[in-house]
Design an enzyme around this catalytic site. Structure first.
Site, PDB file in Angstrom:
ATOM      1  NE  ARG A 207     -52.760  15.740 138.874  1.00  0.00           N
ATOM      2  CZ  ARG A 207     -53.439  15.296 139.924  1.00  0.00           C
ATOM      3  NH1 ARG A 207     -54.000  16.155 140.758  1.00  0.00           N
ATOM      4  NH2 ARG A 207     -53.562  14.009 140.155  1.00  0.00           N
TER       5      ARG A 207
ATOM      6  CG  HIS B  30     -55.404  12.228 131.651  1.00  0.00           C
ATOM      7  ND1 HIS B  30     -54.194  12.852 131.815  1.00  0.00           N
ATOM      8  CD2 HIS B  30     -56.265  12.888 132.468  1.00  0.00           C
ATOM      9  CE1 HIS B  30     -54.315  13.853 132.664  1.00  0.00           C
ATOM     10  NE2 HIS B  30     -55.567  13.896 133.080  1.00  0.00           N
TER      11      HIS B  30
ATOM     12  CE1 TYR C 285     -78.890  12.846 127.158  1.00  0.00           C
ATOM     13  CE2 TYR C 285     -77.876  14.041 128.969  1.00  0.00           C
ATOM     14  CZ  TYR C 285     -78.794  13.110 128.513  1.00  0.00           C
ATOM     15  OH  TYR C 285     -79.601  12.456 129.388  1.00  0.00           O
TER      16      TYR C 285
END
Length: 747
Positions: free
Chosen positions: A38, A84, A128
């Site tokens: 991470r 993931h 969007y």
């Protein structure tokens, strides 16, 4: 269902584990997972797993720069479902940052839609927005289909993902990285690709090059928002050498002239990762709190480019001092940390220097080159076998046609008849009839010869380390030329400058004359104006005037205590004429067993002679005596019962000293050493009576003193020969007419 309790003796499958051991193992596993999966980027491609999986998913979707955009929701779904298994919000935020040109120096995602802005507004929802890869990200993926890097299974073992990307440019330094793990963190600012490529080429040509040599090519970070880097060259060099440091980054501005001498300051670039809206808001709050007396107003006139207008309080305000005050109180200046803590060789967290980062990236590029060459060599060998089979088939075309027409198992027959491999036999059986004309045979011979030459070149390249580095240098040169300083994306945006030396505190203080009053009991005050008569001054009962001198409101005052410690106080912080002032122990941390010896206005160009009661002393530069804390600075080291006795300005070339037994000695000033602190040397060999007085003078002019009645006496050099000697001598009885107090009252 029974609620009966199972006896412990029947639970043989239960394993005893100490809680401490279990917690340590699980926390260590969590820490390693956080560090490796991470927080810390890989030194080879500069990416974290989430970024690497985003690029791999987009590559599988064939979202090349010349292809149409795809909804980000589609991309996030593929990344989350295949590679993931984490939240879609975190994946989308990572994708958005890669597309923001004010966050990423070389954007790796080409976004279409609302991806946020420098004001701090967040991006639109993933349904969007649309995205595709950029040319820069294609360089990171270059050769991934040619076995350039190794793959490993995904979390559900259903697919494969790359362990690292080929990375045709040093992305770790080019785009930077940041992350917080368990017990460690990383923070790497972005840099210029062309400069990094120049440094890498130099490192290839000079493998023993030092970090200082590489700094000539990489002078500092290059932020996407520009700005002005005001860090010194030595600090930048040390930061790159150790892998840790900070860089001071300021906004870029210029002065815009108006009518009638009025001007405005226009800010065109703000520091990296500073939100413009928040910057304006905080600056306005400080302005309303009256902490920016030089600033009159601030407003935002930004459109596509940044344009922040700063209006001074009046036309006489120095623009440099105004900006310096903003730099100190607002985020118009920030400190960007450098902590190159990365996964070295992709496995071990380690803080690397600039040289080590580039060296490990070059090592990775050599491995990528070798893997691609081996992959290409295997493909060439396979193609040569097929072409060899084709050419044999052309030479024995009639026999092969007969076998195909008569044999039930033509593949086995071809292998037995011509000693073909299965690959060659399958290729001949799959050959089309139209490929049997004479011209095709000539083309096959040309291809065979061409692949043979290429095979020899690759084998030669794989066997020569020098040729491999030459090939890598050629690839880096292509990348450097693509991001050359003449290109829009490649030109350096962050410039270098020296930090302004303007004194902001003095600029905000009115330069007014004051008279400093010090009482015997240590009370200080500053009266307006330069007083000449001190008889009207009032003090506390039992107190009286100790010292008074003229100064300016902007001056620094040096106060010397009897313990040999120096304190520094700004004249503007002293109380005014009302009352009796403030005690010295309120202004500085002076011990109760100390008293004020003397005080004076600080002059950095002057030198001081400090002397103890027992006759020890030395010369110190006045600028070295300035203290930066309330505790002061210990200059003259003394031992009880000795104490500091004198601190005078150094004037002339000789010293005259008188002890308590009225013995006077004159010796050259050059015999006294110049030190920054210490006990010093013996100036006069005196008894327990100690030093009575000391002065510095010019030998050619002689000594002046004044007796109790005010008469002035002078001893010329010829008359002083009797008292002239060397340092640490006893001296002789003072001349006739010398004051009985044993002190000089010089003019």
């Amino acid at each position: 269902m029974s609620d009966a309790v199972i006896p412990y003796s029947r639970c043989e499958h239960i394993e005893k584990i100490r809680l401490k051991v279990a917690l340590e193992e699980r926390y260590l596993a969590y820490a390693l997972s956080t560090i490796m999966q991470r927080a810390l980027p890989d030194v080879r491609d500069g990416l974290k797993p989430v970024h690497r999986r985003i690029f791999h998913a987009m590559w599988l979707l064939q979202l090349n720069p010349d292809q149409a955009y795809v909804k980000c929701a589609r991309i996030i779904g593929d990344v989350m479902g295949k590679f993931h298994p984490h939240g879609d919000v975190s994946i989308y935020e990572a994708l958005v940052r890669l597309a923001q040109d004010f966050t990423t120096r070389y954007p790796l995602i080409d976004g279409q839609g609302n991806f946020g802005n420098i004001d701090g507004d967040s991006a639109a929802a993933m349904r969007y927005t649309e995205a595709r890869l950029t040319d820069s990200s294609m360089l990171l993926l270059e050769g991934i289909s040619e076995n350039a890097v190794a793959f490993h299974p995904t979390y559900n073992q259903e697919d494969e993902e790359p362990i690292v990307l080929p990375a045709a440019f040093p992305n770790l330094l080019a785009n930077g990285a940041s992350g917080i793990a368990v017990g460690m963190a990383t923070s790497i600012p972005p840099h210029n690709i062309a400069e990094l490529c120049e440094a890498a080429l130099y490192l290839i040509a000079h493998p023993d090059a030092s970090c200082a040599d590489l700094v000539h090519f990489v002078p500092g970070p290059d932020f996407p928002t520009g700005g002005v880097l005001v860090e010194s060259t030595d600090c930048i060099r040390d930061a790159y050498k150790t892998g840790r440091g900070t860089f001071r980054l300021q906004a870029r501005w210029y002065k815009e002239e108006g009518s009638r001498g009025v001007y405005a300051i226009i800010v065109t670039e703000i520091p990296y990762q500073v939100q413009k809206a928040r910057l304006l808001e905080k600056t306005a709050e400080i302005l309303l709190a009256r902490k920016l007396p030089l600033l009159g107003d601030i407003r935002d006139e930004s459109a596509e480019d940044i344009r922040i207008v700063l209006e001074p309080r009046n036309r006489t305000v120095d623009p440099v001092l105004l900006m310096e005050s903003l730099f100190r109180l607002t985020d118009f200046e920030v400190r960007v940390p450098l902590n190159m803590n990365v996964l070295a060789i992709g496995r071990v967290p380690h803080v690397l220097s600039l040289r080590e980062v580039l060296q490990q990236w070059l090592t990775h590029r050599r491995e990528v080159l070798q893997r691609r060459l081996e992959y290409r060599l295997k493909d060439i060998v396979r193609r040569l076998k097929v072409l060899s089979g084709y050419l044999t088939a052309y030479l024995n075309l009639d026999i092969i046609i007969r076998i195909l027409r008569e044999e039930d198992k033509p593949k086995i027959a071809l292998i037995q008849r011509f000693n073909f491999s299965e690959l060659q036999a399958d290729a001949i059986l799959n050959m089309r009839l139209r490929a049997l004309y004479k011209l095709e045979e000539l083309n096959l011979k040309k291809k065979f010869d061409f692949l043979g030459v290429e095979q020899k070149k690759i084998e030669t390249l794989l066997s020569s380390e020098q040729k491999q580095w030459q090939a890598i240098a050629a690839e880096i040169t292509v990348v450097r030329n693509k991001f050359c300083p003449d290109s829009v994306l490649g030109r350096r945006r962050t410039v270098f400058a020296r930090r302004s030396q303007g004194n902001i505190q003095q600029a905000m203080i009115a330069k007014e004359p004051v008279t400093i009053i010090i009482s015997e009991k240590g009370w200080l005050r500053a009266l307006q104006g330069h007083l000449l008569d001190y008889t009207a001054l009032s003090f506390k009962k039992g107190d009286k005037l100790k010292q008074a001198f003229h100064a300016m409101h902007t001056d620094k005052l040096l106060i010397v205590s009897t313990s040999g410690r120096f304190y520094t106080i700004n004249a503007n912080v002293l109380p005014g004429g009302r009352g009796h002032g403030e005690a010295i122990r309120i202004l500085v941390d002076m011990d109760n067993n100390q008293d004020i010896l003397t005080a004076f206005v600080h002059d950095p160009a002057e030198k001081l002679l400090v002397v103890s009661h027992c006759g020890y002393g030395f010369i110190i530069k006045e600028r070295d005596a300035v203290a930066n804390t309330r505790r002061g600075k210990q200059i003259l080291n003394i031992k009880t019962p000795d104490k500091a006795r004198f601190c005078i300005k150094v004037l002339g070339n000789y010293v005259a000293i008188v002890d308590g037994d009225r013995k006077m000695l004159a010796f050259p000033l050059s015999q006294i050493p110049e030190m920054s602190r210490g006990r010093g040397v013996r100036l006069q060999h005196c008894r327990a009576s100690g030093i009575s007085d000391i002065i510095t003078f010019t030998w050619e002019e002689g000594i002046f003193w004044k007796d109790m009645s005010g008469r002035v006496f002078r001893r010329l050099p010829d008359a002083l020969e009797e008292w002239r000697g060397n340092r640490a001598s006893v001296g002789k009885v003072v001349p006739r007419g010398f004051p009985k107090s044993g002190k000089f009252y010089c003019l």
